[in-house]
Motif scaffolding. Structure first.
Motif, PDB file in Angstrom:
ATOM      1  N   THR A 173       0.865  -1.164  -0.151  1.00 49.89           N
ATOM      2  CA  THR A 173      -0.028  -0.056  -0.145  1.00 49.89           C
ATOM      3  C   THR A 173       1.018   1.453   0.084  1.00 49.89           C
ATOM      4  OG1 THR A 173      -1.758  -0.962   1.227  1.00 49.89           O
ATOM      5  CG2 THR A 173      -1.622   1.192   1.247  1.00 49.89           C
ATOM      6  N   GLN A 174       1.872   1.079   0.807  1.00 52.77           N
ATOM      7  CA  GLN A 174       2.668   2.382   0.715  1.00 52.77           C
ATOM      8  C   GLN A 174       3.550   2.568  -0.568  1.00 52.77           C
ATOM      9  OE1 GLN A 174       5.128   0.803   4.254  1.00 52.77           O
ATOM     10  NE2 GLN A 174       4.511   2.963   5.544  1.00 52.77           N
ATOM     11  N   LEU A 175       3.744   1.755  -1.322  1.00 52.92           N
ATOM     12  CA  LEU A 175       4.367   1.795  -2.549  1.00 52.92           C
ATOM     13  C   LEU A 175       3.693   2.131  -3.460  1.00 52.92           C
ATOM     14  CD1 LEU A 175       7.315  -1.173  -2.199  1.00 52.92           C
ATOM     15  CD2 LEU A 175       7.604   1.431  -1.980  1.00 52.92           C
ATOM     16  N   ILE A 176       2.478   2.166  -3.488  1.00 56.07           N
ATOM     17  CA  ILE A 176       1.333   2.188  -4.504  1.00 56.07           C
ATOM     18  C   ILE A 176       1.783   3.763  -5.476  1.00 56.07           C
ATOM     19  CG2 ILE A 176      -0.903   2.922  -5.183  1.00 56.07           C
ATOM     20  CD1 ILE A 176      -1.943   0.627  -3.347  1.00 56.07           C
ATOM     21  N   PRO A 177       1.846   4.755  -4.556  1.00 61.57           N
ATOM     22  CA  PRO A 177       2.175   5.983  -5.459  1.00 61.57           C
ATOM     23  C   PRO A 177       3.306   5.826  -6.415  1.00 61.57           C
ATOM     24  CG  PRO A 177       1.696   6.458  -3.131  1.00 61.57           C
ATOM     25  CD  PRO A 177       1.780   5.123  -3.115  1.00 61.57           C
ATOM     26  N   VAL A 178       4.414   4.960  -5.995  1.00 61.81           N
ATOM     27  CA  VAL A 178       5.581   4.609  -6.959  1.00 61.81           C
ATOM     28  C   VAL A 178       5.065   4.122  -8.296  1.00 61.81           C
ATOM     29  CG1 VAL A 178       7.822   3.766  -7.216  1.00 61.81           C
ATOM     30  CG2 VAL A 178       7.192   4.626  -5.015  1.00 61.81           C
ATOM     31  N   PHE A 179       4.458   3.086  -7.998  1.00 66.66           N
ATOM     32  CA  PHE A 179       3.707   2.459  -9.303  1.00 66.66           C
ATOM     33  C   PHE A 179       2.835   3.292  -9.993  1.00 66.66           C
ATOM     34  CE2 PHE A 179       4.629  -0.898  -6.271  1.00 66.66           C
ATOM     35  CZ  PHE A 179       5.904  -1.589  -7.012  1.00 66.66           C
ATOM     36  N   LEU A 180       2.156   4.122  -9.276  1.00 66.71           N
ATOM     37  CA  LEU A 180       1.065   4.941  -9.937  1.00 66.71           C
ATOM     38  C   LEU A 180       1.686   5.966 -10.492  1.00 66.71           C
ATOM     39  CD1 LEU A 180      -2.157   5.451 -10.074  1.00 66.71           C
ATOM     40  CD2 LEU A 180      -1.758   6.650  -7.919  1.00 66.71           C
ATOM     41  N   VAL A 181       2.750   6.567 -10.483  1.00 71.50           N
ATOM     42  CA  VAL A 181       3.491   7.574 -11.247  1.00 71.50           C
ATOM     43  C   VAL A 181       3.817   6.867 -12.648  1.00 71.50           C
ATOM     44  CG1 VAL A 181       5.676   8.703 -11.617  1.00 71.50           C
ATOM     45  CG2 VAL A 181       4.541   8.773  -9.182  1.00 71.50           C
ATOM     46  N   PHE A 182       4.295   5.995 -12.826  1.00 71.40           N
ATOM     47  CA  PHE A 182       4.441   5.122 -13.738  1.00 71.40           C
ATOM     48  C   PHE A 182       3.477   4.810 -14.825  1.00 71.40           C
ATOM     49  CE2 PHE A 182       8.372   4.549 -11.618  1.00 71.40           C
ATOM     50  CZ  PHE A 182       9.495   4.976 -12.491  1.00 71.40           C
ATOM     51  N   ILE A 183       2.326   4.466 -14.024  1.00 65.55           N
ATOM     52  CA  ILE A 183       0.971   4.040 -14.787  1.00 65.55           C
ATOM     53  C   ILE A 183       0.259   5.332 -15.226  1.00 65.55           C
ATOM     54  CG2 ILE A 183      -1.333   3.350 -14.431  1.00 65.55           C
ATOM     55  CD1 ILE A 183      -0.305   1.343 -12.278  1.00 65.55           C
ATOM     56  N   LEU A 184       0.443   6.418 -14.667  1.00 61.57           N
ATOM     57  CA  LEU A 184      -0.393   7.378 -15.005  1.00 61.57           C
ATOM     58  C   LEU A 184       0.697   8.236 -16.333  1.00 61.57           C
ATOM     59  CD1 LEU A 184      -1.227   9.526 -11.909  1.00 61.57           C
ATOM     60  CD2 LEU A 184      -2.918   8.293 -13.581  1.00 61.57           C
ATOM     61  N   TYR A 185       1.876   8.164 -16.114  1.00 64.24           N
ATOM     62  CA  TYR A 185       2.785   8.594 -17.188  1.00 64.24           C
ATOM     63  C   TYR A 185       2.620   8.001 -18.426  1.00 64.24           C
ATOM     64  CZ  TYR A 185       7.187  10.006 -19.476  1.00 64.24           C
ATOM     65  OH  TYR A 185       7.979  10.717 -20.542  1.00 64.24           O
ATOM     66  N   PHE A 186       2.773   6.589 -18.256  1.00 69.01           N
ATOM     67  CA  PHE A 186       2.453   5.867 -19.670  1.00 69.01           C
ATOM     68  C   PHE A 186       1.176   5.970 -20.141  1.00 69.01           C
ATOM     69  CE2 PHE A 186       6.380   3.636 -17.892  1.00 69.01           C
ATOM     70  CZ  PHE A 186       7.210   3.912 -19.003  1.00 69.01           C
ATOM     71  N   ALA A 187       0.167   6.264 -19.519  1.00 68.96           N
ATOM     72  CA  ALA A 187      -1.249   6.682 -19.741  1.00 68.96           C
ATOM     73  C   ALA A 187      -1.326   7.899 -20.543  1.00 68.96           C
ATOM     74  CB  ALA A 187      -2.227   6.431 -18.770  1.00 68.96           C
ATOM     75  N   GLY A 188      -0.093   8.595 -20.372  1.00 69.04           N
ATOM     76  CA  GLY A 188      -0.268   9.964 -21.573  1.00 69.04           C
ATOM     77  C   GLY A 188      -0.482  11.174 -20.557  1.00 69.04           C
TER      78      GLY A 188
END
Length: 425
Positions: free
Chosen positions: A6-21
């Motif tokens: 749960t604490q690391l979700i923002p790290v993965f979320l950064v890349f997901i949002l970035y690759f989503a455009g």
């Protein structure tokens, strides 16, 4: 201490949002606020907004818009053209003369614009069409333009040098002084690469032979105000305590206005003032937005104690400083291919600088290795801001560009290895 998923979700979320455009700025902001609003609402969000405001209140940050504006004034005021004339005078007799001019001009522009993309844009408009007329392929012209601009922000007053100093709380004057040798080495390595390629392909020269002894001093005198006085005058003024780096930026703007208007007589306040201001706003806003968003994301990393955990993990993995620097090179070369350079620098510095210090690596050594890394990352896909800038202006197909640019990436990586293992540089 271990981290939960749960604490690391923002790290993965950064890349997901970035690759989503989504732009990297909004990806960093969104991930951080998602964590503190949804996953861990124990912190008041007004503290994050306070962090946003505080991160823009640094006096040193004033250096960014001033030096960006000085580069724009130099272009409109004719100082850049005079510098190009000098470069052509010195390297025009060499095989691949205009390509050598391209590299040398990027090195000299490092002491002026401090921005790789600004250098790319200027030379794509000014030099690439001329190189095509002289028999160079469009792909090769675009490749050397993008690659040579990687040295621009390493040579003072590069914007990334200022950004690193703000994060690391290091002396801006000493960081500027440390940037000269790495930037010059990058340029020399590319000039050697150009010479090898030009000889193989029989690219033309712009002059039959080196100009007579009287010509070079005359051209140097014509270009003196931008060639020597601007970069060295600003650096010496900071080193001798005549003004701070931020005040030095203001001095640079005033100096460029005076030279462009009164000496070269190319600057018109009525015609050029608005474009200069718009260039400055565009350049400054992108840099500062990334700095603020990465600073807020750094608040999240500090909150979950990520820097300390990374430090402990790396020290358990190796206690050899050169092994650590090689690991840093690999991390940054991969990370920088997916993130904008300023954002990568803002994220990685708080994580790895404490480790570097604990291993006895100098703050300036680590900083220059990191900055050279992220400048190399601006050339190959997928992020490749310099490639997109150059190919967008020159209309060069990206597939052709990639075929021509790889020798320059190799030579820049060799320079990076030299800087890694020989901190004296």
């Amino acid at each position: 201490m271990t981290l939960t998923f749960t604490q690391l979700i923002p790290v993965f979320l950064v890349f997901i949002l970035y690759f989503a455009g989504l732009p990297i700025v909004y990806a960093l902001f969104g991930s951080t606020f998602f964590y503190f609003l949804v996953l861990d609402p124990s912190t008041q969000c007004w503290l994050l907004l306070q962090k946003v405001m505080n991160s823009t209140q640094s006096f040193s940050m004033l250096a960014i818009p001033f030096f960006i504006m000085s580069g724009s004034v130099m272009n409109f005021g004719g100082i850049s053209d005079k510098m190009m004339d000098f470069c052509e005078c010195v390297t025009g007799h060499m095989r691949g003369g205009l390509a050598q001019v391209n590299v040398l001009l990027s090195m000299l522009m490092g002491g002026c614009s401090g921005s790789a993309n600004a250098d790319c844009a200027m030379q794509s408009k000014m030099l690439v069409p001329e190189m095509e007329k002289r028999g160079y392929s469009k792909a090769f012209s675009a490749a050397i333009t993008a690659a040579s601009s990687a040295a621009t922000p390493v040579i003072p007053p590069g914007v990334n040098l200022i950004v690193y100093c703000l994060i690391a709380q290091a002396s801006l004057g000493r960081t500027f002084a440390a940037g000269y040798v790495p930037g010059i080495l990058m340029s020399l390595s590319m000039m050697i690469t150009v010479a090898i390629i030009a000889k193989k392909r029989n690219y033309p020269t712009t002059r039959e032979k080196f100009p007579p002894a009287k010509v070079v001093p005359k051209q140097a005198r014509d270009s003196f105000w931008g060639l020597l006085f601007f970069p060295f005058g600003i650096i010496l003024g900071m080193r001798f305590g005549m003004f701070t780096p931020s005040e030095g930026g203001a001095v640079a703007v005033l100096y460029c206005f005076v030279i462009g208007k009164l000496v070269y007589k190319r600057l018109s306040f009525r015609k050029h003032f608005v474009p200069i201001v718009l260039d400055t706003i565009a350049g400054t806003s992108s840099v500062v937005l990334i700095m603020v968003s990465a600073s807020v994301f750094g608040q999240y990393m500090t909150w979950i104690n990520l820097p300390k955990i990374v430090t402990t993990a790396v020290l358990n993995l190796t206690s050899n400083k050169y092994a650590f620097l090689m690991l840093t090179n690999v991390i940054l070369l991969i990370m920088g291919m997916f993130l904008e350079g300023g954002a990568a620098l803002m994220i990685i510095t708080p994580l790895l600088l404490p480790v570097a210090r604990s291993l006895g690596i100098g703050v300036y050594h680590f900083g220059l290795v990191a900055i050279v890394n992220i400048m190399i990352d601006g050339i190959p896909p997928p992020f490749c801001s310099m490639m997109f800038t150059t190919c967008g202006i020159t209309k060069c197909p990206i597939s052709d560009f990639l075929k021509e640019v790889w020798p320059f990436i190799v030579c820049l990586i060799l320079v990076l290895l030299l800087l890694t293992f020989f901190p004296t540089l």
